[in-house]
Design a protein around this motif. Structure first.
Motif, PDB file in Angstrom:
ATOM      1  N   ARG A 130       4.453   2.351   4.968  1.00  0.00           N
ATOM      2  CA  ARG A 130       3.163   2.879   5.264  1.00  0.00           C
ATOM      3  C   ARG A 130       1.986   1.869   5.133  1.00  0.00           C
ATOM      4  O   ARG A 130       1.346   1.898   5.797  1.00  0.00           O
ATOM      5  CB  ARG A 130       2.780   4.075   4.188  1.00  0.00           C
ATOM      6  N   LYS A 133       2.296  -0.182   8.404  1.00  0.00           N
ATOM      7  CA  LYS A 133       1.908   0.358   9.336  1.00  0.00           C
ATOM      8  C   LYS A 133       0.512   0.509   9.424  1.00  0.00           C
ATOM      9  O   LYS A 133      -0.368   0.221  10.312  1.00  0.00           O
ATOM     10  CB  LYS A 133       2.303   1.986   9.276  1.00  0.00           C
ATOM     11  N   SER A 134      -0.337   0.851   8.336  1.00  0.00           N
ATOM     12  CA  SER A 134      -1.762   0.948   7.998  1.00  0.00           C
ATOM     13  C   SER A 134      -2.200  -0.485   8.744  1.00  0.00           C
ATOM     14  O   SER A 134      -3.696  -0.390   8.965  1.00  0.00           O
ATOM     15  CB  SER A 134      -2.186   1.269   6.873  1.00  0.00           C
ATOM     16  N   LYS A 139      -4.484   2.720  13.338  1.00  0.00           N
ATOM     17  CA  LYS A 139      -4.318   4.291  12.805  1.00  0.00           C
ATOM     18  C   LYS A 139      -4.872   5.109  14.337  1.00  0.00           C
ATOM     19  O   LYS A 139      -3.865   6.033  14.508  1.00  0.00           O
ATOM     20  CB  LYS A 139      -5.699   4.497  12.055  1.00  0.00           C
ATOM     21  N   TYR A 165      -4.683   3.460   3.256  1.00  0.00           N
ATOM     22  CA  TYR A 165      -3.427   3.717   3.346  1.00  0.00           C
ATOM     23  C   TYR A 165      -2.995   5.076   4.138  1.00  0.00           C
ATOM     24  O   TYR A 165      -1.900   5.377   4.184  1.00  0.00           O
ATOM     25  CB  TYR A 165      -2.559   3.442   2.323  1.00  0.00           C
ATOM     26  N   PRO A 167      -3.021   7.485   6.913  1.00  0.00           N
ATOM     27  CA  PRO A 167      -3.128   7.282   8.510  1.00  0.00           C
ATOM     28  C   PRO A 167      -4.274   8.600   9.026  1.00  0.00           C
ATOM     29  O   PRO A 167      -4.498   8.345  10.059  1.00  0.00           O
ATOM     30  CB  PRO A 167      -1.471   7.655   8.808  1.00  0.00           C
TER      31      PRO A 167
END
Length: 617
Positions: A130, A133-134, A139, A165, A167
């Motif tokens: 996570r 990804k962030s 986002k 963090y 999303p």
């Protein structure tokens, strides 16, 4: 996430843990013998493998390793992983000793290390994914709102984590502000602590800040107000973390931040009352609140319900308000003996029946018409409701030997220039007169405006700002005393505990506030500039309105109580016989619908200066 998906995830995690246990057992042998598998020890493991798996999984269940939300994994979860691995290793020693299937001692320690590694990887990998990804994956293509966090402590750091963090949060932290000089110039997660509060406006311009989040849950009100008064000079949206309960729970979400209210700018410290005094005289008593659905009445009901009365009786003529507070109290206090009655205090027979049936020990009389300009157009109605409604309840309390009767009065009763204030002064005179001849202790509590009450300026200003203005203020110099509803009610309850009979309690409302300044601050808090984005329009004083309100008449004097915010006005002597004769004449006049009863009211209240006399302030 639905329950079915959650169960599937838990099952998958259990399967992974079983594989981790097997890998750690055989892996410890491989490491111990530098890549070789000693068959004797392999046979020993094979013989107890099933029991090891069952007991190790049981330990993981006991440690709640399948109930944690691993997307929020932190130090606590790491501690649980290590503790679980230690317990599993100790259980393994016992199993192998009992089964007389020994392993080299080093294998147990290596098992602990390998199992900790496996459990840690499986648990923390979700959070790391996570985080990756962030940072790496945007986002959204939507532009992120630039945020300043005020407070670089634990609350500020957790706020950063939530913004970065999560999303679904389309924001980006561009700077921190903190008065702690040891933090200034340093970085938190690669975001600079730009400076102290004196740098707020400069930082807002430099970083293009669109929203400010005040993350100071333990800050005192005065300190917070000082910072908010700086923030409002920008056009940024401003929100604050209301309390420390999020820190106790260990997590902070953007939804925890609330809009800044006008009272936050006043910077008053919380009003302290002696809770034990209040509980002592309310607990186990039958308490009646007239006007119990109104702003003050409903808050009285909330605080009384929390003090454990024998029975709480809500009396109100407006069924919607009564229904709302009834539902709220039933939900919050399911064991409360609560009666909600729709009735008018004007109906003397109904009041008599209610007192006969419930025999209240304490009565808070909050039922009244209070809207000044409207009552100027309906003087007969305000006299019927405020004066003779009060008289009906006062008489019933006397007849059925109520112990205490507390009248909710107003600062507008002092040297009144409007009919509403004059009627409340008459109500004070009624309770003081009855106190001399009754076993009931009659008192009045007098205070100023309360923030957010029905009909107050704050909801009107908010509505006008939402509609684009103008914000209407009657006069540039008009001032009022303000207090929040819960604060005022807590002091009313405290005054009731002090009551001996005959007093007029006067609440210290703090410093008066200019209504024009309040309007300007509210416009700024909404992200606009007064007189540029939103105009302020002065409309002139309304009928019966004064530039300022007073809490005390010259003749009353002032006495102190144990609470420095509650004072006692000395009763003004009056001829009760003449007073009640005049009330009889007034009642006859209002029920005959006399065109204007103001002169009769003035005859009872000499300090009343109605609009016919040209009073403008």
């Amino acid at each position: 996430m639905d329950i079915r998906k959650l169960r599937v995830r838990q099952l998958m995690l259990i399967i992974v843990d079983i594989l981790s246990i097997i890998f750690s057992l055989y892996g410890s042998l491989i490491l111990r013998f530098e890549g070789l598998l000693e068959q004797t020890y392999v046979s020993n493991i094979n013989s107890v493998l099933l029991i090891v798996i069952i007991l190790n999984i049981a330990i993981l269940f006991l440690m709640k390793m399948y109930k944690s939300l691993w997307q929020f994994a932190s130090v606590t979860e790491l501690f649980n992983v290590i503790t679980s691995s230690i317990l599993c290793s100790l259980v393994n020693i016992v199993i192998f000793e009992i089964a007389n299937k020994d392993l080299p001692e080093a294998c147990y320690f290596l098992y602990f290390l390998l199992l900790t590694l496996c459990l840690g990887i499986t648990r923390f990998s979700y959070r790391f994914i996570r985080m990756y990804k962030s940072h790496i994956v945007p986002k959204s293509r939507r532009e992120l709102q630039k945020v300043m966090i005020i407070g670089a402590g634990l609350a500020g750091e957790k706020t950063y984590q939530e913004i970065t963090y999560n999303p679904s949060v389309y924001k980006k932290v561009v700077c921190f502000i903190d008065d702690d000089k040891s933090k200034q110039g340093r970085r938190i997660h690669d975001v600079t602590v730009y400076g102290g509060r004196e740098k707020i406006i400069e930082a807002a311009k430099k970083f293009g800040v669109e929203e400010m989040l005040l993350a100071m849950p333990s800050g005192n009100r005065k300190e917070v107000a000082n910072i908010l008064n700086i923030c409002k000079e920008t056009k940024c949206q401003i929100k604050k973390l209301p309390g420390i309960y999020q820190m106790i729970n260990g997590d902070i979400h953007i939804s925890d931040f609330k809009d800044v209210e006008i009272q936050d700018l006043l910077g008053r410290e919380p009003i302290k009352v002696n809770i034990e005094d209040i509980i002592r005289y309310v607990t186990g008593k039958v308490v009646m609140v007239t006007g119990g659905g109104g702003s003050i009445g409903s808050e009285l009901c909330r605080q009384i319900a929390a003090s454990g009365p024998k029975q709480l009786i809500i009396v109100d003529i407006y069924e919607n308000n009564a229904y709302d507070i009834q539902l709220e109290l039933k939900h919050k206090y399911p064991n409360l003996n609560l009666e909600t009655i729709i009735a008018s205090v004007r109906n003397s027979k109904k009041m008599d029946k209610l007192f006969e049936k419930y025999q209240p020990d304490i009565v808070y009389h909050a039922a009244a018409h209070k809207h000044v300009p409207l009552m100027e157009d309906s003087p007969n109605e305000v006299v019927k409701n405020n004066v003779f409604g009060t008289l009906n309840v006062v008489k019933a309390a006397d007849k059925y030997k109520t112990k205490k009767f507390i009248l909710i009065s107003t600062d507008k009763a002092v040297n009144p220039t409007n009919i509403m204030g004059a009627t409340k002064r008459i109500c004070e005179m009624i309770v003081q007169s009855y106190n001399k001849q009754s076993q009931t202790e009659y008192v009045a509590v007098r205070f100023g405006n309360v923030l957010g009450s029905n009909g107050s300026v704050i909801p009107l200003f908010k509505k006008q700002i939402k509609e684009g203005g103008p914000v209407t203020v009657t006069h540039p110099d008009i001032i009022r005393y303000f207090m929040t509803i819960p604060e005022a009610v807590s002091l009313v309850l405290q005054a009731g505990a002090y009551a001996k009979g005959g007093e007029i309690f006067i609440l210290d409302m703090g410093e008066p506030v200019k209504i024009a300044d309040m309007a300007r601050n509210l416009i700024k808090l909404s992200g606009y500039e007064p007189d540029v984005d939103i105009k302020i329009k002065y409309t002139g004083l309304r009928p019966g309105e004064k530039l300022y309100e007073e809490l005390l008449m010259k003749e009353e004097g002032l006495q102190n109580t144990p609470n420095h915010l509650i004072h006692i006005g000395k009763p003004i002597a009056l001829d009760e016989t003449t007073f009640f004769n005049k009330l009889t004449n007034l009642k006859e006049a209002v029920y005959k619908e006399t065109s204007d009863v103001r002169l009769l009211v003035k005859d009872i209240v000499p300090t009343y200066k109605p609009k016919e006399e040209g009073v403008s302030n």
